[in-house]
Motif scaffolding. Structure first.
Motif, PDB file in Angstrom:
ATOM      1  N   ALA A 181      -5.165  -4.379 -11.021  1.00  0.00           N
ATOM      2  CA  ALA A 181      -6.184  -3.787 -11.880  1.00  0.00           C
ATOM      3  C   ALA A 181      -7.228  -3.052 -11.058  1.00  0.00           C
ATOM      4  N   LEU A 182      -7.666  -3.653  -9.966  1.00  0.00           N
ATOM      5  CA  LEU A 182      -8.668  -2.994  -9.127  1.00  0.00           C
ATOM      6  C   LEU A 182      -8.072  -1.788  -8.401  1.00  0.00           C
ATOM      7  N   ALA A 183      -6.802  -1.852  -8.041  1.00  0.00           N
ATOM      8  CA  ALA A 183      -6.154  -0.684  -7.440  1.00  0.00           C
ATOM      9  C   ALA A 183      -6.100   0.472  -8.438  1.00  0.00           C
ATOM     10  N   ILE A 184      -5.870   0.168  -9.707  1.00  0.00           N
ATOM     11  CA  ILE A 184      -5.884   1.214 -10.734  1.00  0.00           C
ATOM     12  C   ILE A 184      -7.275   1.817 -10.859  1.00  0.00           C
ATOM     13  N   TRP A 185      -8.294   0.990 -10.825  1.00  0.00           N
ATOM     14  CA  TRP A 185      -9.667   1.485 -10.851  1.00  0.00           C
ATOM     15  C   TRP A 185      -9.953   2.429  -9.684  1.00  0.00           C
ATOM     16  N   LEU A 186      -9.427   2.129  -8.511  1.00  0.00           N
ATOM     17  CA  LEU A 186      -9.892   2.772  -7.284  1.00  0.00           C
ATOM     18  C   LEU A 186      -8.927   3.806  -6.708  1.00  0.00           C
ATOM     19  N   LYS A 187      -7.726   3.921  -7.231  1.00  0.00           N
ATOM     20  CA  LYS A 187      -6.726   4.762  -6.565  1.00  0.00           C
ATOM     21  C   LYS A 187      -7.034   6.256  -6.651  1.00  0.00           C
ATOM     22  N   ASP A 188      -7.819   6.689  -7.611  1.00  0.00           N
ATOM     23  CA  ASP A 188      -8.152   8.110  -7.741  1.00  0.00           C
ATOM     24  C   ASP A 188      -9.652   8.358  -7.620  1.00  0.00           C
ATOM     25  N   VAL A 189     -10.367   7.416  -7.006  1.00  0.00           N
ATOM     26  CA  VAL A 189     -11.825   7.537  -6.979  1.00  0.00           C
ATOM     27  C   VAL A 189     -12.265   8.722  -6.122  1.00  0.00           C
ATOM     28  N   VAL A 190     -11.503   9.064  -5.097  1.00  0.00           N
ATOM     29  CA  VAL A 190     -11.763  10.276  -4.309  1.00  0.00           C
ATOM     30  C   VAL A 190     -10.742  11.315  -4.731  1.00  0.00           C
TER      31      VAL A 190
END
Length: 308
Positions: free
Chosen positions: A166-175
């Motif tokens: 879930a956290l990887a989904i949150w953060l995978k496109d943050v940049v």
């Protein structure tokens, strides 16, 4: 982020050090952000020392704007052939209804707590939300996070650690800089730093970083969770045709700096590459649920591109 990569082959590769851009730095009140901590230093000093003693400055964002996922919850569940629960179970942290924007209380804090963080990371969450609201984003915004979390809920039985995913989904496109090739690496670096700042144990933070980097198109996902995350990243290919077409339009808008000629040529190359694969999806459950529809969508796209 795999779908963008194929359009960037002729764009100059820039900073290979995965330096986090200044607008995404975790800023502090009145002082410069501390230097990024290396894996070795972080492991030697432990989680507590990786958190700054100066509180992060929250941008004061409120989750108020509705962002509709491209794929509705009902069509998502039907495509996956997995019944969605009528109610969210006590430990179901990823359930997202159509039109609901993923939130701190329902979709972020439970996972942060579950992986052993010393704080819930509201400031880091606000930085992430601010990034997903960048004006150049047409596809890779909070709606995409909502889609990913809902797919994860549908396939949670396939997950080894649903909270890390879930956290990887949150953060995978943050940049996201569509002109660059290294967005996954930069997102992974930001994830490792930000999760460390809120006291996430280093092994968990590293696993989340590695999940994010596994979404690079040239990466090979070796773990079950990495394979599932990559499949979630590509799940839109197997969505109903109207939802897939909405994705295509949003992706084109996001890549507006590329001419129509170059876009068409690169898209044809990308679609042909996908169709040539024996399996588009890595996990058996997603392959069974979405492969046929994904091939229909891609074939229709190829026919349209070749006919233009």
């Amino acid at each position: 982020m795999r779908l963008i990569f194929y359009f960037n082959k002729q764009v100059q590769l820039m900073d290979l050090a995965y330096k986090i851009p200044s607008f995404l730095q975790l800023k502090l009140d009145g002082v410069e952000a501390p230097p990024q901590v290396s894996d070795a230093d972080a492991e030697a000093t432990g989680p507590a020392s990786r958190r700054s003693s100066v509180p992060l400055r929250a941008p004061g964002l409120r989750v108020s704007r509705t962002v509709r996922p491209v794929v509705s919850l009902s069509s998502r569940a039907a495509a996956a052939s997995v019944p969605m629960p009528a109610e969210t179970a006590a430990n179901a942290v990823c359930f997202t209804v159509e039109g609901e924007e993923p939130s701190f209380d329902a979709h972020w804090a439970p996972s942060i707590r579950a992986i052993g963080a010393e704080a819930e990371g509201r400031e880091f969450f606000d930085v992430v939300v601010e990034a997903y609201r960048e004006p150049q984003r047409r596809r890779h915004g909070l709606g995409l996070v909502a889609e990913g979390l809902a797919w994860l809920e549908a396939w949670r039985e396939e997950a080894g650690n649903v909270h890390e995913l879930a956290l990887a989904i949150w953060l995978k496109d943050v940049v996201l800089d569509p002109r660059r090739h290294d967005n996954e690496g930069r997102s992974g670096r930001l994830a490792l730093e930000g999760l460390g700042r809120v006291g996430v144990p280093l092994p968990a933070a590293r696993r989340i970083r590695d999940l994010i980097v596994a979404t690079r198109p040239d990466a090979r996902p070796f773990t079950q969770d990495a394979r599932l995350l990559v499949d979630i990243d590509l799940a839109i290919l197997g969505a109903p045709a109207k939802d897939y077409q909405a994705h295509e339009r949003a992706l084109r808008e996001e890549m507006a700096f590329i001419s129509d000629f170059v876009w068409r040529r690169r898209r044809i190359e990308s679609v042909k590459g996908m169709l040539a694969r024996s399996r588009i999806f890595h996990t058996d459950v997603v392959h069974k649920a979405l492969d046929a529809r994904a091939r229909e969508n891609l074939a229709a796209t190829l026919e349209r591109l070749l006919g233009d």
